[in-house]
Enzyme design. Structure first.
Site, PDB file in Angstrom:
ATOM      1  N   PHE A 198       0.827  -1.203   0.000  1.00  0.00           N
ATOM      2  CA  PHE A 198       0.000   0.000   0.000  1.00  0.00           C
ATOM      3  C   PHE A 198       0.860   1.250   0.000  1.00  0.00           C
ATOM      4  O   PHE A 198       2.064   1.211   0.273  1.00  0.00           O
ATOM      5  CB  PHE A 198      -0.916   0.029   1.243  1.00  0.00           C
ATOM      6  N   GLU A 252       0.239   5.165   1.736  1.00  0.00           N
ATOM      7  CA  GLU A 252      -0.659   5.785   2.697  1.00  0.00           C
ATOM      8  C   GLU A 252      -0.204   7.209   3.020  1.00  0.00           C
ATOM      9  O   GLU A 252       0.992   7.467   3.145  1.00  0.00           O
ATOM     10  CB  GLU A 252      -0.673   4.932   3.971  1.00  0.00           C
ATOM     11  N   GLY A 299       0.421  -0.416  11.072  1.00  0.00           N
ATOM     12  CA  GLY A 299      -0.748  -1.145  11.539  1.00  0.00           C
ATOM     13  C   GLY A 299      -1.520  -1.649  10.332  1.00  0.00           C
ATOM     14  O   GLY A 299      -0.945  -1.969   9.289  1.00  0.00           O
ATOM     15  N   HIS A 335       7.248  -6.605  12.124  1.00  0.00           N
ATOM     16  CA  HIS A 335       7.240  -5.756  10.929  1.00  0.00           C
ATOM     17  C   HIS A 335       5.893  -5.078  10.727  1.00  0.00           C
ATOM     18  O   HIS A 335       5.718  -4.319   9.781  1.00  0.00           O
ATOM     19  CB  HIS A 335       7.614  -6.563   9.695  1.00  0.00           C
TER      20      HIS A 335
END
Length: 377
Positions: free
Chosen positions: A149, A151, A280, A303
């Site tokens: 991803f 972000e 997270g 990780h």
């Protein structure tokens, strides 16, 4: 837990399910496995669990690195408050990211060139050289699917942050598969290569290339996303703020006077003062950390949050409606909601519990709240 062959230490956020316990017990029986550190984000994966650091005297175990060699994180701050990203701006940023960063590969007519330092290095086998020629430039600067991803986050330092999670794309998997064909299985069923053999040296050579490719891949996406964000929000990045770390690799290290090949699969290096990134889920906070250098953990830490549900289970249990509820306050492409259920926050462990379980491994330097997620379905 100790056995005749290894010493295993655990930092757990919750009791692991039986299949994880069995996989860890098998790992501890590896013929040359002498140290195992289990991270609080541990979860089941093929052959070797994700969320493990292990040490061997001589044996290289490709499964203990995984296929996405060099997968890891990169982050960059902007000299702007998070409030600069409002809903209209978020829509423009998402559109710009879709135009600039492919999920899987570039079109052959628009693909970028590999940096010279990567393009000029040869991999060890003809099949890998052919894969590199065919795929490496097309996948360079691309995100990938699954849990990869990009972000935008609100840092508790009052700044807007960019974070990217990706790795060596298809190249790492090709390298693992090519070298496992040369491996031999021990009594625990682990495929290994002697680091002193030609096969072991070839694996380390190709792994080094994959680590550099993965880092360059993230750097390319940071560069492209930075341009999109700066133009869209009229802000400037802080070039001195870059943080970067791998979480799938092996290297020679010394721990408590013992020279070991330390494999990390879903674990980051956390030597004293070493900077790292622990994400997270796409709906929960992430952390920038510094390592505490815990020797018992092979100077490692988790990780990320780690999966609480297998992807197939998440698809059955988490509805699109539930995904929207869990992603409240975070902008993402709602058209992908049906395909992103397996990546829903509820499919991951509680990052707070993970961080509490590893207090002796890392110290939190900064906490970041997700604002916008760019992800492939």
């Amino acid at each position: 837990m100790s056995s005749a062959h290894s010493v295993m230490r655990r930092w757990l956020a919750e009791p692991p399910p039986p299949e994880v316990r069995d996989a860890l017990a098998r790992l501890g029986r590896g013929a040359d496995v002498v140290r195992v550190a289990v991270m609080p984000d541990v979860h089941l994966s093929a052959e070797v669990c994700v969320g493990v650091a292990l040490g061997t005297r001589d044996t290289l175990i490709p499964a203990a690195v995984g296929g996405d060699i060099g997968c890891g994180m990169a982050a960059l701050a902007f000299d702007a408050p998070p409030g600069r990203l409002d809903e209209p701006a978020a829509a423009r940023v998402l559109d710009g990211l879709y135009r600039a960063i492919p999920i899987l590969r570039h079109h052959r007519r628009t693909g970028v060139q590999l940096p010279a330092g990567l393009a000029e290095r040869e991999l060890s086998e003809p099949v890998l050289r052919a894969t590199m020629a065919r795929e490496a430039s097309l996948q360079y600067g691309t995100l990938g699917r699954g849990n990869h991803f990009l972000e935008l986050q609100a840092g508790d330092d009052g700044r807007l942050w960019l974070m990217v999670h990706s790795g060596s794309r298809g190249m790492g998997q090709a390298i693992r598969q090519a070298h496992e064909r040369r491996g031999t299985r021990d009594r625990a069923g682990l495929l290994g290569l002697s680091a002193q053999s030609d096969a072991g040296r070839a694996y380390l050579h190709d792994l080094a290339w994959a680590l550099d490719y993965a880092a360059a891949n993230r750097s390319r996406m940071i560069e492209v996303a930075r341009d999109v964000i700066e133009r869209t929000l009229s802000v400037e990045a802080d070039p001195h703020s870059v943080i970067e770390c791998h979480h799938n690799f092996v290297r020679r290290e010394e721990h408590e006077g013992q020279a070991l090949w330390v494999h990390r699969k879903g674990a980051i290096s956390a030597r004293e003062g070493e900077v790292g990134i622990i994400p997270g889920s796409m709906g929960s906070v992430s952390h920038h950390v510094r390592g505490r250098g815990c020797a018992a953990a092979l100077c490692s830490s988790s990780h990320g949050a780690g999966r609480a549900m297998a992807r197939s289970v998440a698809r059955r249990r988490i509805s699109t409606r539930r995904l929207h509820e869990q992603m409240h306050g975070v902008w993402f492409d709602h058209r992908l909601a049906g395909r992103l259920r397996e990546e829903a926050p509820g499919a991951y462990k509680d990052i707070g519990a993970v961080m509490r379980a590893q207090r002796e491994l890392t110290r939190v330097q900064r906490t970041l709240r997700p604002m916008l997620v760019f992800k492939g379905g």
